[in-house]
Motif scaffolding. Structure first.
Motif, PDB file in Angstrom:
ATOM      1  N   ASP A   5       0.928  -1.063   0.009  1.00 54.41           N
ATOM      2  CA  ASP A   5      -0.018   0.020   0.021  1.00 54.41           C
ATOM      3  C   ASP A   5       0.863   0.963   0.217  1.00 54.41           C
ATOM      4  O   ASP A   5       1.919   1.150   0.492  1.00 54.41           O
ATOM      5  N   THR A  33      -0.780  -0.458  -4.120  1.00 50.62           N
ATOM      6  CA  THR A  33      -2.346  -0.027  -4.121  1.00 50.62           C
ATOM      7  C   THR A  33      -2.829   1.284  -3.216  1.00 50.62           C
ATOM      8  O   THR A  33      -1.724   1.543  -2.364  1.00 50.62           O
ATOM      9  N   SER A  34      -3.753   1.664  -3.246  1.00 50.63           N
ATOM     10  CA  SER A  34      -3.988   2.989  -2.473  1.00 50.63           C
ATOM     11  C   SER A  34      -5.496   3.348  -2.918  1.00 50.63           C
ATOM     12  O   SER A  34      -5.848   3.192  -3.870  1.00 50.63           O
ATOM     13  N   GLY A  35      -6.000   3.800  -1.822  1.00 46.50           N
ATOM     14  CA  GLY A  35      -7.354   4.516  -1.978  1.00 46.50           C
ATOM     15  C   GLY A  35      -7.274   5.984  -2.634  1.00 46.50           C
ATOM     16  O   GLY A  35      -8.238   6.376  -2.972  1.00 46.50           O
ATOM     17  N   ARG A  36      -6.317   6.529  -2.777  1.00 52.84           N
ATOM     18  CA  ARG A  36      -6.086   7.620  -3.485  1.00 52.84           C
ATOM     19  C   ARG A  36      -6.111   7.521  -5.120  1.00 52.84           C
ATOM     20  O   ARG A  36      -5.370   6.608  -5.544  1.00 52.84           O
ATOM     21  N   ARG A  37      -6.761   8.467  -5.514  1.00 55.36           N
ATOM     22  CA  ARG A  37      -6.893   8.459  -6.811  1.00 55.36           C
ATOM     23  C   ARG A  37      -5.568   9.350  -7.548  1.00 55.36           C
ATOM     24  O   ARG A  37      -4.885  10.173  -6.774  1.00 55.36           O
ATOM     25  N   PHE A  39      -2.883   8.326  -9.252  1.00 54.37           N
ATOM     26  CA  PHE A  39      -1.857   7.167  -9.667  1.00 54.37           C
ATOM     27  C   PHE A  39      -2.293   6.537 -10.836  1.00 54.37           C
ATOM     28  O   PHE A  39      -3.427   6.045 -11.293  1.00 54.37           O
ATOM     29  N   ARG A  40      -1.142   6.057 -11.645  1.00 55.08           N
ATOM     30  CA  ARG A  40      -1.379   5.155 -12.678  1.00 55.08           C
ATOM     31  C   ARG A  40      -0.282   4.295 -12.849  1.00 55.08           C
ATOM     32  O   ARG A  40       0.522   4.427 -12.162  1.00 55.08           O
ATOM     33  N   PHE A  50      -0.465  -0.251 -10.514  1.00 51.21           N
ATOM     34  CA  PHE A  50      -1.252   0.249  -9.466  1.00 51.21           C
ATOM     35  C   PHE A  50      -2.545  -0.245  -9.705  1.00 51.21           C
ATOM     36  O   PHE A  50      -3.286  -0.266 -10.741  1.00 51.21           O
ATOM     37  N   ILE A  52      -6.123   0.541  -7.798  1.00 46.78           N
ATOM     38  CA  ILE A  52      -7.057   1.370  -6.546  1.00 46.78           C
ATOM     39  C   ILE A  52      -7.966   0.701  -5.603  1.00 46.78           C
ATOM     40  O   ILE A  52      -8.344  -0.307  -6.011  1.00 46.78           O
ATOM     41  N   LYS A  53      -7.883   1.052  -4.524  1.00 47.96           N
ATOM     42  CA  LYS A  53      -9.005   0.549  -3.748  1.00 47.96           C
ATOM     43  C   LYS A  53     -10.257   1.172  -3.784  1.00 47.96           C
ATOM     44  O   LYS A  53     -10.311   2.547  -4.163  1.00 47.96           O
ATOM     45  N   TYR A  55     -10.757  -2.859  -4.354  1.00 48.48           N
ATOM     46  CA  TYR A  55     -10.734  -3.662  -5.420  1.00 48.48           C
ATOM     47  C   TYR A  55     -11.466  -4.846  -5.283  1.00 48.48           C
ATOM     48  O   TYR A  55     -11.448  -5.625  -4.135  1.00 48.48           O
TER      49      TYR A  55
END
Length: 68
Positions: A5, A33-37, A39-40, A50, A52-53, A55
């Motif tokens: 994460d 992974t992360s809940g933040r938008r 990132f690619r 990457f 995204i949470k 998932y």
């Protein structure tokens, strides 16, 4: 394979961990992974992926397969 994460306790975040792993062990594939938008895949070191949470487990499996 390293799955991490971005937000981790301590002084190192998951991106820094991924960058260190990519530098020292380039053969190891990376999934971050992360809940933040925002990132690619292209933001990840060493062709990492990457995810995204939140998932689904099937999305995680697919991402791991794509990373290897």
């Amino acid at each position: 394979m390293v799955f991490t994460d971005i937000d981790m306790p301590g002084s190192m975040d998951g991106l820094a961990l991924a960058e260190r792993v990519a530098e020292r062990w380039p053969h190891i594939r990376l999934v971050v992974t992360s809940g933040r938008r925002g990132f690619r895949d292209r933001d990840m070191p060493d062709d990492g992926r990457f995810l995204i949470k939140p998932y689904l487990s099937s999305e995680l499996v697919q991402t791991i397969v794509q990373a290897t």
